[in-house]
Design a protein around this motif. Structure first.
Motif, mmCIF file in Angstrom:
data_model
loop_
_atom_site.group_PDB
_atom_site.id
_atom_site.type_symbol
_atom_site.label_atom_id
_atom_site.label_comp_id
_atom_site.label_asym_id
_atom_site.label_seq_id
_atom_site.Cartn_x
_atom_site.Cartn_y
_atom_site.Cartn_z
ATOM 1 N N LEU A 1 0.828 -1.202 0.000
ATOM 2 C CA LEU A 1 0.000 0.000 0.000
ATOM 3 C C LEU A 1 0.866 1.257 0.000
ATOM 4 O O LEU A 1 1.849 1.345 0.726
ATOM 5 N N ARG A 2 0.511 2.230 -0.836
ATOM 6 C CA ARG A 2 1.179 3.538 -0.853
ATOM 7 C C ARG A 2 0.149 4.585 -0.440
ATOM 8 O O ARG A 2 -0.931 4.644 -0.996
ATOM 9 N N VAL A 3 0.500 5.410 0.531
ATOM 10 C CA VAL A 3 -0.415 6.411 1.089
ATOM 11 C C VAL A 3 0.179 7.798 0.872
ATOM 12 O O VAL A 3 1.357 8.022 1.162
ATOM 13 N N LEU A 4 -0.625 8.716 0.359
ATOM 14 C CA LEU A 4 -0.221 10.116 0.255
ATOM 15 C C LEU A 4 -0.887 10.885 1.384
ATOM 16 O O LEU A 4 -2.112 10.969 1.451
ATOM 17 N N ASP A 5 -0.102 11.422 2.274
ATOM 18 C CA ASP A 5 -0.616 12.214 3.392
ATOM 19 C C ASP A 5 -0.520 13.680 2.994
ATOM 20 O O ASP A 5 0.566 14.259 2.976
ATOM 21 N N ILE A 6 -1.647 14.282 2.640
ATOM 22 C CA ILE A 6 -1.668 15.686 2.218
ATOM 23 C C ILE A 6 -2.392 16.553 3.248
ATOM 24 O O ILE A 6 -2.858 17.638 2.936
ATOM 25 N N SER A 7 -2.468 16.085 4.466
ATOM 26 C CA SER A 7 -3.145 16.839 5.512
ATOM 27 C C SER A 7 -2.349 18.092 5.862
ATOM 28 O O SER A 7 -1.152 18.191 5.613
ATOM 29 N N ARG A 8 -3.042 19.054 6.455
ATOM 30 C CA ARG A 8 -2.396 20.303 6.882
ATOM 31 C C ARG A 8 -2.936 20.674 8.253
ATOM 32 O O ARG A 8 -4.148 20.760 8.446
ATOM 33 N N SER A 9 -2.047 20.851 9.202
ATOM 34 C CA SER A 9 -2.406 21.247 10.575
ATOM 35 C C SER A 9 -3.377 20.269 11.222
ATOM 36 O O SER A 9 -4.255 20.669 11.972
ATOM 37 N N GLU B 1 3.629 2.077 10.268
ATOM 38 C CA GLU B 1 4.076 1.026 11.186
ATOM 39 C C GLU B 1 3.676 -0.363 10.700
ATOM 40 O O GLU B 1 4.371 -1.340 10.955
ATOM 41 N N PHE B 2 2.560 -0.433 9.993
ATOM 42 C CA PHE B 2 2.101 -1.709 9.449
ATOM 43 C C PHE B 2 2.665 -1.991 8.061
ATOM 44 O O PHE B 2 2.229 -2.911 7.388
ATOM 45 N N GLY B 3 3.613 -1.168 7.608
ATOM 46 C CA GLY B 3 4.326 -1.467 6.381
ATOM 47 C C GLY B 3 3.959 -0.654 5.165
ATOM 48 O O GLY B 3 4.571 -0.817 4.111
ATOM 49 N N ALA B 4 2.964 0.220 5.253
ATOM 50 C CA ALA B 4 2.593 1.032 4.095
ATOM 51 C C ALA B 4 3.692 2.051 3.806
ATOM 52 O O ALA B 4 4.358 2.540 4.716
ATOM 53 N N GLU B 5 3.877 2.355 2.529
ATOM 54 C CA GLU B 5 4.799 3.415 2.138
ATOM 55 C C GLU B 5 4.024 4.727 2.219
ATOM 56 O O GLU B 5 3.082 4.938 1.457
ATOM 57 N N VAL B 6 4.393 5.591 3.150
ATOM 58 C CA VAL B 6 3.670 6.850 3.370
ATOM 59 C C VAL B 6 4.523 8.001 2.860
ATOM 60 O O VAL B 6 5.686 8.146 3.241
ATOM 61 N N ILE B 7 3.939 8.798 1.990
ATOM 62 C CA ILE B 7 4.601 9.975 1.454
ATOM 63 C C ILE B 7 3.861 11.199 1.974
ATOM 64 O O ILE B 7 2.682 11.391 1.698
ATOM 65 N N ARG B 8 4.543 11.988 2.756
ATOM 66 C CA ARG B 8 3.959 13.189 3.367
ATOM 67 C C ARG B 8 4.274 14.374 2.468
ATOM 68 O O ARG B 8 5.435 14.693 2.228
#
Length: 98
Positions: free
Chosen positions: A29-37, A50-57
């Motif tokens: 799984l690849r996750v894009l974290d585009i949250s702000r504040s 932590e569960f292994g996903a590739e997270v791109i902030r």
């Protein structure tokens, strides 16, 4: 004898030296974290990583205001302690959409 069989199975399946060879639950799984504040989103993407996903902030060039969230004014290189903790296991990039 059954206890010995259980012990050998447990040793074989919990050997820390072999942990890296095991697949992660969210490894594909690849996750894009585009949250702000939003500290809730930072926490959520940390759990996914932590569960292994590739997270791109992805942050704006001026940075996320959440970088200044910190308890007791503790900072490291002008970044809050809380952000450093929840920024673990992620790729951090900036993106200017203008």
């Amino acid at each position: 004898m059954p206890d010995e069989t259980w012990a050998s199975w447990a040793r074989e399946h919990s050997d820390p030296k072999r942990a890296a060879a095991k697949p992660e639950a969210l490894g594909s799984l690849r996750v894009l974290d585009i949250s702000r504040s939003n500290f809730g989103a930072l926490y959520c993407s940390s759990i996914l990583s932590e569960f292994g996903a590739e997270v791109i902030r992805i942050e704006a060039p001026d940075g996320d205001p959440a970088r200044h969230f910190t308890p007791f004014a503790l900072t490291h290189q002008n970044t809050g302690l809380a952000y450093l903790v929840e920024g673990r296991n992620k790729y951090h990039v900036t993106l200017n959409l203008e």
